[in-house]
Design an enzyme around this catalytic site. Structure first.
Site, PDB file in Angstrom:
ATOM      1  N   TYR A  43       0.693  -1.111   0.201  1.00  0.00           N
ATOM      2  CA  TYR A  43       0.019   0.084   0.027  1.00  0.00           C
ATOM      3  C   TYR A  43       0.762   1.297   0.210  1.00  0.00           C
ATOM      4  O   TYR A  43       0.356   2.404   0.548  1.00  0.00           O
ATOM      5  CB  TYR A  43      -1.043   0.145   1.251  1.00  0.00           C
ATOM      6  CG  TYR A  43      -1.948  -1.030   1.290  1.00  0.00           C
ATOM      7  CD1 TYR A  43      -2.078  -2.078   0.168  1.00  0.00           C
ATOM      8  CD2 TYR A  43      -2.661  -1.377   2.312  1.00  0.00           C
ATOM      9  CE1 TYR A  43      -3.332  -2.717   0.002  1.00  0.00           C
ATOM     10  CE2 TYR A  43      -3.692  -2.325   2.571  1.00  0.00           C
ATOM     11  CZ  TYR A  43      -3.833  -3.206   1.460  1.00  0.00           C
ATOM     12  OH  TYR A  43      -4.841  -4.046   1.460  1.00  0.00           O
ATOM     13  N   TRP A  87     -13.994 -13.166  -5.626  1.00  0.00           N
ATOM     14  CA  TRP A  87     -15.374 -13.612  -5.182  1.00  0.00           C
ATOM     15  C   TRP A  87     -16.268 -13.371  -6.358  1.00  0.00           C
ATOM     16  O   TRP A  87     -17.644 -13.586  -6.269  1.00  0.00           O
ATOM     17  CB  TRP A  87     -15.567 -12.329  -4.115  1.00  0.00           C
ATOM     18  CG  TRP A  87     -14.851 -12.525  -2.833  1.00  0.00           C
ATOM     19  CD1 TRP A  87     -14.167 -11.649  -2.290  1.00  0.00           C
ATOM     20  CD2 TRP A  87     -14.648 -13.661  -1.920  1.00  0.00           C
ATOM     21  NE1 TRP A  87     -13.193 -12.133  -1.195  1.00  0.00           N
ATOM     22  CE2 TRP A  87     -13.745 -13.456  -1.027  1.00  0.00           C
ATOM     23  CE3 TRP A  87     -14.847 -14.908  -2.415  1.00  0.00           C
ATOM     24  CZ2 TRP A  87     -13.296 -14.500  -0.340  1.00  0.00           C
ATOM     25  CZ3 TRP A  87     -14.467 -15.899  -1.354  1.00  0.00           C
ATOM     26  CH2 TRP A  87     -13.670 -15.745  -0.602  1.00  0.00           C
ATOM     27  N   ASP A 100     -11.585  -1.528   7.205  1.00  0.00           N
ATOM     28  CA  ASP A 100     -10.480  -1.981   6.749  1.00  0.00           C
ATOM     29  C   ASP A 100      -9.269  -0.761   6.950  1.00  0.00           C
ATOM     30  O   ASP A 100      -9.911   0.157   7.401  1.00  0.00           O
ATOM     31  CB  ASP A 100     -10.509  -2.247   4.990  1.00  0.00           C
ATOM     32  CG  ASP A 100      -9.324  -3.244   4.602  1.00  0.00           C
ATOM     33  OD1 ASP A 100      -8.298  -2.959   4.708  1.00  0.00           O
ATOM     34  OD2 ASP A 100      -9.398  -4.172   3.979  1.00  0.00           O
ATOM     35  N   GLY A 155      -9.892   2.112   9.907  1.00  0.00           N
ATOM     36  CA  GLY A 155      -9.106   1.710  11.116  1.00  0.00           C
ATOM     37  C   GLY A 155      -8.413   0.553  11.155  1.00  0.00           C
ATOM     38  O   GLY A 155      -8.126  -0.090  10.090  1.00  0.00           O
ATOM     39  N   ASP A 156      -7.789   0.337  12.324  1.00  0.00           N
ATOM     40  CA  ASP A 156      -6.802  -0.938  12.211  1.00  0.00           C
ATOM     41  C   ASP A 156      -7.375  -1.682  13.192  1.00  0.00           C
ATOM     42  O   ASP A 156      -7.604  -1.767  14.437  1.00  0.00           O
ATOM     43  CB  ASP A 156      -5.356  -0.349  12.770  1.00  0.00           C
ATOM     44  CG  ASP A 156      -4.075  -1.378  12.882  1.00  0.00           C
ATOM     45  OD1 ASP A 156      -4.702  -2.825  13.217  1.00  0.00           O
ATOM     46  OD2 ASP A 156      -2.925  -0.992  12.642  1.00  0.00           O
ATOM     47  N   PHE A 157      -7.510  -3.165  12.767  1.00  0.00           N
ATOM     48  CA  PHE A 157      -8.262  -4.103  13.511  1.00  0.00           C
ATOM     49  C   PHE A 157      -7.451  -4.590  14.832  1.00  0.00           C
ATOM     50  O   PHE A 157      -8.261  -5.091  15.379  1.00  0.00           O
ATOM     51  CB  PHE A 157      -9.022  -5.276  12.679  1.00  0.00           C
ATOM     52  CG  PHE A 157      -8.373  -5.983  12.100  1.00  0.00           C
ATOM     53  CD1 PHE A 157      -6.967  -6.407  12.128  1.00  0.00           C
ATOM     54  CD2 PHE A 157      -8.941  -6.417  10.529  1.00  0.00           C
ATOM     55  CE1 PHE A 157      -6.497  -7.148  11.016  1.00  0.00           C
ATOM     56  CE2 PHE A 157      -8.271  -7.031   9.664  1.00  0.00           C
ATOM     57  CZ  PHE A 157      -6.862  -7.608   9.881  1.00  0.00           C
ATOM     58  N   HIS A 163      -5.095 -16.279   7.199  1.00  0.00           N
ATOM     59  CA  HIS A 163      -4.049 -16.886   6.608  1.00  0.00           C
ATOM     60  C   HIS A 163      -2.822 -15.997   6.544  1.00  0.00           C
ATOM     61  O   HIS A 163      -1.586 -16.288   6.266  1.00  0.00           O
ATOM     62  CB  HIS A 163      -4.297 -17.515   5.217  1.00  0.00           C
ATOM     63  CG  HIS A 163      -4.314 -16.361   4.065  1.00  0.00           C
ATOM     64  ND1 HIS A 163      -4.695 -16.966   2.925  1.00  0.00           N
ATOM     65  CD2 HIS A 163      -4.694 -15.347   4.139  1.00  0.00           C
ATOM     66  CE1 HIS A 163      -5.023 -15.838   1.988  1.00  0.00           C
ATOM     67  NE2 HIS A 163      -4.692 -14.810   2.862  1.00  0.00           N
ATOM     68  N   ASP A 164      -2.989 -14.582   6.854  1.00  0.00           N
ATOM     69  CA  ASP A 164      -1.926 -13.626   6.675  1.00  0.00           C
ATOM     70  C   ASP A 164      -1.280 -13.488   8.002  1.00  0.00           C
ATOM     71  O   ASP A 164      -0.291 -12.827   8.044  1.00  0.00           O
ATOM     72  CB  ASP A 164      -2.657 -12.055   6.447  1.00  0.00           C
ATOM     73  CG  ASP A 164      -3.412 -11.982   5.239  1.00  0.00           C
ATOM     74  OD1 ASP A 164      -2.872 -12.739   4.197  1.00  0.00           O
ATOM     75  OD2 ASP A 164      -4.188 -10.988   4.994  1.00  0.00           O
TER      76      ASP A 164
HETATM   77  C1  SAM Z   1      -5.973 -10.715   1.894  1.00  0.00           C
HETATM   78  S1  SAM Z   1      -6.785  -9.375   2.100  1.00  0.00           S
HETATM   79  C2  SAM Z   1      -8.622 -10.220   2.113  1.00  0.00           C
HETATM   80  C3  SAM Z   1      -9.478  -9.107   1.823  1.00  0.00           C
HETATM   81  C4  SAM Z   1     -10.928  -9.392   1.683  1.00  0.00           C
HETATM   82  N1  SAM Z   1     -11.419  -9.872   2.872  1.00  0.00           N
HETATM   83  C5  SAM Z   1     -11.196 -10.679   0.769  1.00  0.00           C
HETATM   84  O1  SAM Z   1     -11.374 -11.828   0.954  1.00  0.00           O
HETATM   85  O2  SAM Z   1     -11.312 -10.220  -0.478  1.00  0.00           O
HETATM   86  C6  SAM Z   1      -6.700  -8.930   3.628  1.00  0.00           C
HETATM   87  C7  SAM Z   1      -7.374  -7.458   3.928  1.00  0.00           C
HETATM   88  O3  SAM Z   1      -7.018  -7.316   5.437  1.00  0.00           O
HETATM   89  C8  SAM Z   1      -6.839  -5.845   5.444  1.00  0.00           C
HETATM   90  N2  SAM Z   1      -6.068  -5.513   6.597  1.00  0.00           N
HETATM   91  C9  SAM Z   1      -4.474  -5.961   6.649  1.00  0.00           C
HETATM   92  N3  SAM Z   1      -4.124  -5.486   7.956  1.00  0.00           N
HETATM   93  C10 SAM Z   1      -5.243  -5.012   8.545  1.00  0.00           C
HETATM   94  C11 SAM Z   1      -5.594  -4.078   9.839  1.00  0.00           C
HETATM   95  N4  SAM Z   1      -4.525  -4.046  10.661  1.00  0.00           N
HETATM   96  N5  SAM Z   1      -6.743  -3.553  10.198  1.00  0.00           N
HETATM   97  C12 SAM Z   1      -7.613  -3.468   9.236  1.00  0.00           C
HETATM   98  N6  SAM Z   1      -7.523  -4.411   8.008  1.00  0.00           N
HETATM   99  C13 SAM Z   1      -6.603  -4.762   7.763  1.00  0.00           C
HETATM  100  C14 SAM Z   1      -6.015  -5.531   4.135  1.00  0.00           C
HETATM  101  O4  SAM Z   1      -6.233  -4.235   3.693  1.00  0.00           O
HETATM  102  C15 SAM Z   1      -6.959  -6.268   3.080  1.00  0.00           C
HETATM  103  O5  SAM Z   1      -7.921  -5.791   2.718  1.00  0.00           O
END
Ligand code: SAM
Length: 345
Positions: free
Chosen positions: A148, A165, A211, A236-238, A256-257
């Site tokens: 990003y 999707w 997100d 926000g940041d989750f 998975h991340d």
């Molecule tokens: C692998 S993508 C999956 C996106 C969506 N859920 C999908 O399946 O198409 C991971 C998502 O998590 C978001 N993300 C990563 N870290 C984050 C955080 N700390 N807070 C909020 N969102 C976050 C990313 O911006 C991204 O949109």
């Protein structure tokens, strides 16, 4: 081993050795716009016409078109000793940009980001940590910080994620009856492709997409839906910020991340915010219990090793995580590519 078995073995070796070239042939045909041109033209075209319309050399284009015919991405018919090319169903459905099920942006992301970074796989295995580029130059906190770093990077990743999707969203949203969850929060929901699928199945529901600020900013600019009033965005940041209150939390391709400890941190937070009787829905590519496959889970798990601290997991591993996070009545549904895991508070 008899000679037939040896031949089969060598065919497999050839296929594996050249897999990356096959990918690049398909990515290049997408990038040059071959599938778009052939979908729009409605009629088959000669290699000379395709080269002229796309501004390439005739010799190079002819070679690429022939290879695409061999890969069944294109078909060719001979008319007065000249080859005329058209898309196969796969080309029309998945590779032309304008198709509703197009995977064009997934191909673009793989070609521009995934493909060059795969040269660092051996480093990721040696060191047991992600090798996100340009992490060597400017150390990035995680893959998202790296991807990003520009608006274009945000857009490229969101578009790629959405593509999946368009193929699998409907089957995953209908894996369970979710009609008892009217207030939904899609955590890390990107640009809202899954939220749209949810609303098309459950028109009385509302979905908040949560997100990172850069993703929400880009998504809001582009968001087009007849259901706009039912879908909203919150940035926000989750890990750091409170998450919206909801009956159902969707976490699609999020776990998975991250490693188990980080997933637990998120699970604990979601469990606290979730209304009693509410649910948590995970969508991931699940590994078989004996970890023997499927190939799509192994491929993704290797990608997670290279790019993140996460991994793909078996359904038992998801069960253990959700149980430890306080979720009960955990159910699973395997579908054609992804699996759904539903837990209740
Ligand atoms: C692998 S993508 C999956 C996106 C969506 N859920 C999908 O399946 O198409 C991971 C998502 O998590 C978001 N993300 C990563 N870290 C984050 C955080 N700390 N807070 C909020 N969102 C976050 C990313 O911006 C991204 O949109």
């Amino acid at each position: 081993m008899d000679s037939a078995e040896e031949n089969e073995m060598l065919k497999l070796l050839f296929q594996y050795q050249h897999g990356f070239i096959i990918s690049k042939i398909m990515f290049t045909a997408c990038e040059l716009g071959i599938f778009d041109l052939l979908l729009e033209s409605r009629d088959t075209l000669s290699s000379a016409a395709i080269a002229a319309r796309l501004g390439t050399s005739h010799m190079g284009m002819k070679r690429l078109l022939e290879a695409c015919v061999g890969l069944k991405l294109l078909k060719m018919e001979r008319k007065s000793n000249e080859g005329f090319y058209g898309n196969t169903d796969l080309g029309n459905l998945c590779l032309a940009k304008s198709s509703p099920k197009s995977q064009y942006y997934y191909m673009k992301f793989y070609s521009e980001f995934t493909y060059p970074n795969f040269q660092y796989l051996a480093d990721a295995v040696r060191e047991g940590k992600p090798q996100v580029q340009p992490a060597y130059v400017t150390p990035a906190k995680d893959i998202f910080a790296s991807m990003y770093s520009s608006d274009e990077g945000v857009q490229r990743f969101s578009n790629a994620m959405d593509s999946a999707w368009s193929l699998y969203g409907q089957e995953m949203m209908s894996a369970f009856d979710l009609s008892c969850f009217p207030v939904v929060c899609d955590l890390g929901g990107g640009s809202g492709a899954l939220a749209k699928e949810y609303i098309s199945l459950y028109p009385n529901a509302t979905v908040t997409i949560f997100d990172l600020p850069k993703v929400v900013k880009t998504a809001k600019k582009q968001f087009v839906s007849s259901e706009e009033c039912k879908i909203s965005f919150q940035d926000g940041d989750f890990f750091k910020d409170p998450v919206p209150e909801a009956d159902l939390y969707i976490l699609a391709r999020i776990f998975h991340d991250w490693d188990d400890n980080t997933c637990m941190q998120l699970l604990t937070k979601v469990h606290k915010a979730c209304k009693p009787g509410g649910g948590l829905l995970l969508l991931e590519v699940a590994l078989n219990e004996d970890r023997s496959g499927p190939l799509e889970a192994h491929i993704r798990s290797i990608m997670m090793l290279l790019f993140t601290t996460g991994r793909e997991r078996t359904l038992s591993e998801y069960n253990a995580l959700l149980s430890a996070g306080g979720f009960k009545e955990i159910q699973f549904k395997k579908r054609s590519f992804y699996s759904a895991v539903l837990g209740r508070k």
